[in-house]
Design an enzyme around this catalytic site. Structure first.
Site, PDB file in Angstrom:
ATOM      1  N   ILE A   1       0.826  -1.214   0.000  1.00 10.96           N
ATOM      2  CA  ILE A   1       0.000   0.000   0.000  1.00 10.96           C
ATOM      3  C   ILE A   1       0.859   1.263   0.000  1.00 10.96           C
ATOM      4  O   ILE A   1       0.343   2.364  -0.019  1.00 10.96           O
ATOM      5  CB  ILE A   1      -0.975  -0.008   1.197  1.00 10.96           C
ATOM      6  CG1 ILE A   1      -0.252  -0.050   2.546  1.00 10.96           C
ATOM      7  CG2 ILE A   1      -1.945  -1.185   1.087  1.00 10.96           C
ATOM      8  CD1 ILE A   1      -1.197   0.050   3.743  1.00 10.96           C
ATOM      9  N   ASP A   2       2.197   1.073  -0.048  1.00 14.88           N
ATOM     10  CA  ASP A   2       3.056   2.266  -0.153  1.00 14.88           C
ATOM     11  C   ASP A   2       3.043   2.759  -1.609  1.00 14.88           C
ATOM     12  O   ASP A   2       2.556   2.068  -2.504  1.00 14.88           O
ATOM     13  CB  ASP A   2       4.494   1.941   0.324  1.00 14.88           C
ATOM     14  CG  ASP A   2       5.218   0.923  -0.557  1.00 14.88           C
ATOM     15  OD1 ASP A   2       5.656  -0.114  -0.040  1.00 14.88           O
ATOM     16  OD2 ASP A   2       5.323   1.169  -1.779  1.00 14.88           O
TER      17      ASP A   2
ATOM     18  N   HIS B   1      -4.325  -4.278  -2.864  1.00 18.43           N
ATOM     19  CA  HIS B   1      -4.718  -4.174  -1.439  1.00 18.43           C
ATOM     20  C   HIS B   1      -4.905  -2.726  -1.007  1.00 18.43           C
ATOM     21  O   HIS B   1      -4.915  -2.443   0.194  1.00 18.43           O
ATOM     22  CB  HIS B   1      -3.673  -4.868  -0.551  1.00 18.43           C
ATOM     23  CG  HIS B   1      -3.679  -6.351  -0.696  1.00 18.43           C
ATOM     24  ND1 HIS B   1      -2.632  -7.140  -0.283  1.00 18.43           N
ATOM     25  CD2 HIS B   1      -4.603  -7.199  -1.208  1.00 18.43           C
ATOM     26  CE1 HIS B   1      -2.917  -8.412  -0.534  1.00 18.43           C
ATOM     27  NE2 HIS B   1      -4.103  -8.475  -1.104  1.00 18.43           N
TER      28      HIS B   1
ATOM     29  N   CYS C   1     -14.405   7.232   1.314  1.00 19.22           N
ATOM     30  CA  CYS C   1     -15.691   7.507   1.962  1.00 19.22           C
ATOM     31  C   CYS C   1     -16.429   6.180   2.153  1.00 19.22           C
ATOM     32  O   CYS C   1     -16.617   5.438   1.182  1.00 19.22           O
ATOM     33  CB  CYS C   1     -16.521   8.440   1.075  1.00 19.22           C
ATOM     34  SG  CYS C   1     -18.241   8.568   1.621  1.00 19.22           S
TER      35      CYS C   1
ATOM     36  N   GLY D   1       9.527 -10.570  -3.347  1.00 19.75           N
ATOM     37  CA  GLY D   1       9.396 -10.109  -1.960  1.00 19.75           C
ATOM     38  C   GLY D   1       8.050 -10.369  -1.341  1.00 19.75           C
ATOM     39  O   GLY D   1       7.509  -9.512  -0.639  1.00 19.75           O
TER      40      GLY D   1
ATOM     41  N   SER E   1       5.738 -13.427   0.853  1.00 20.27           N
ATOM     42  CA  SER E   1       5.821 -14.711   1.562  1.00 20.27           C
ATOM     43  C   SER E   1       4.791 -15.707   1.027  1.00 20.27           C
ATOM     44  O   SER E   1       4.790 -16.870   1.425  1.00 20.27           O
ATOM     45  CB  SER E   1       5.578 -14.500   3.061  1.00 20.27           C
ATOM     46  OG  SER E   1       4.284 -13.922   3.250  1.00 20.27           O
TER      47      SER E   1
ATOM     48  N   LEU F   1      14.355 -13.104  -0.447  1.00 20.41           N
ATOM     49  CA  LEU F   1      15.543 -13.143   0.419  1.00 20.41           C
ATOM     50  C   LEU F   1      15.794 -14.555   0.938  1.00 20.41           C
ATOM     51  O   LEU F   1      16.917 -15.036   1.013  1.00 20.41           O
ATOM     52  CB  LEU F   1      15.270 -12.224   1.609  1.00 20.41           C
ATOM     53  CG  LEU F   1      16.421 -11.705   2.435  1.00 20.41           C
ATOM     54  CD1 LEU F   1      17.421 -10.976   1.566  1.00 20.41           C
ATOM     55  CD2 LEU F   1      15.886 -10.763   3.515  1.00 20.41           C
TER      56      LEU F   1
ATOM     57  N   ALA G   1      16.055  -8.131  -3.340  1.00 21.98           N
ATOM     58  CA  ALA G   1      15.418  -7.674  -4.583  1.00 21.98           C
ATOM     59  C   ALA G   1      16.206  -6.530  -5.206  1.00 21.98           C
ATOM     60  O   ALA G   1      16.386  -6.462  -6.431  1.00 21.98           O
ATOM     61  CB  ALA G   1      13.994  -7.236  -4.276  1.00 21.98           C
TER      62      ALA G   1
END
Ligand code: BV8
Length: 241
Positions: free
Chosen positions: A93-94, A109, A117, A176, A178, A203, A220
């Site tokens: 969500i970044d 997501h 709203c 990246g 899981s 990783l 990554a």
């Protein structure tokens, strides 16, 4: 070599930018119970706790020093220079993919930098933290904005576009993640079923019974620039990166 590429990213691609993942050491889920901060029920129970959880992450994202890393930049280069079809799906969500220059992007997501709203579903770019007085401007009376985030039990965004892209792609790369959250964790099965080459960048070494045909183990930010170079030069992705 490849004509239609789909990439899926998870929290691990933002780790080298200083953003905490969920399930690694000192991850987000070590500090909070998922059911308290990432479900509609948790929000209904305690809006202030959930707002604080997202306000903290929003402030961190805006803070100096949190920048796209070489993995984000490599994916933006791939989108720009690849002459076939390309789609980037992120569970994150970044906004680091956008800030790196990615445009063909689905935030399945949701997005930390937006509020929604609860009545109309309209989204608003955040200019202040969530709180009881942060109201929408699309309703009368204004409604308390909620995070524009897909919580557990809620329907992810863009699934129709995603399903179509997965069925058509000839290369699927997961970076990246899981692979513990569905439906994203099942995307590799769809890609495999439709004959794509499936590659995982992580990783940690893969789970024994992983569905991916190829695993590239490492950071990554270190793997992606080389991998993108290989793809753009028309090579089939091999184990050496
Ligand atoms: C759905 C937003 C219905 C919030 C997130 C009961 C009721 C309802 C649903 C369910 C249920 N039981 C199960 C489900 C399904 C549920 C689910 O999957 N639960 C899991 C826990 C079993 N899913 C849902 O509820 C979804 N909705 O099912 O709707 C439906 C029905 C039919 C068809 C479709 C839908 C909604 C799920 C969305 C939840 N929201 N995020 C927020 O961000 O605050 S999920 C959250 O986890 C994030 O989005 C995150 O991206 C995602 C997955 O985590 P990862 O990204 O993989 O991060 P993680 O920390 O786990 O792993 C990091 C990885 O990176 C590691 O592997 C690590 O090794 C690696 N790494 C670390 N550093 C690096 C690195 N790799 C490379 N380089 C590095 N430097």
């Amino acid at each position: 070599m490849y004509k239609r590429i789909v990439v899926l990213t998870g929290a691990g691609i933002s780790a080298e930018s200083g953003i905490r993942t969920f399930r690694d050491q000192d991850g987000l889920w070590e500090r909070h119970h998922i059911e308290d901060v990432a479900t509609p029920e948790g929000y209904a129970r305690n809006k202030e706790l959930v707002e604080a959880f997202y306000n903290d992450r929003w402030q961190q994202l805006l803070s100096a020093g949190v920048e796209p890393n070489p993995a984000h930049l490599a994916l933006a280069r791939l989108e720009k220079e690849f002459d076939g079809e390309f789609l980037l799906i992120t569970q994150n969500i970044d906004n680091l993919h956008e800030r790196a220059g990615s445009f063909k992007l689905i935030h399945m997501h949701g997005e930390l930098v937006k509020g929604r709203c609860p009545q109309s579903g309209q989204t608003f770019l955040l200019t202040e933290p969530f709180g009881p007085d942060h109201l929408c401007t699309c309703c009368i009376p204004g409604q308390r904005l909620r995070p524009h985030v897909v919580w557990f039990g809620e329907m992810p965004l863009g699934l129709d576009r995603i399903q179509f892209a997965l069925e058509e792609c000839d290369l699927f790369i997961a970076i990246g993640t899981s692979g513990t959250v569905y439906p994203a964790a099942g995307f590799v099965d769809t890609a495999n079923h439709h004959g794509a080459h499936t590659v995982e960048v992580n990783l940690a070494p893969p789970a024994r019974d992983s569905e991916f045909q190829l695993h590239l183990t490492g950071k990554a930010g270190e793997i992606m620039p080389t991998l993108v170079g290989q793809i753009l030069s028309g090579e089939k992705i091999s184990g050496s990166c």
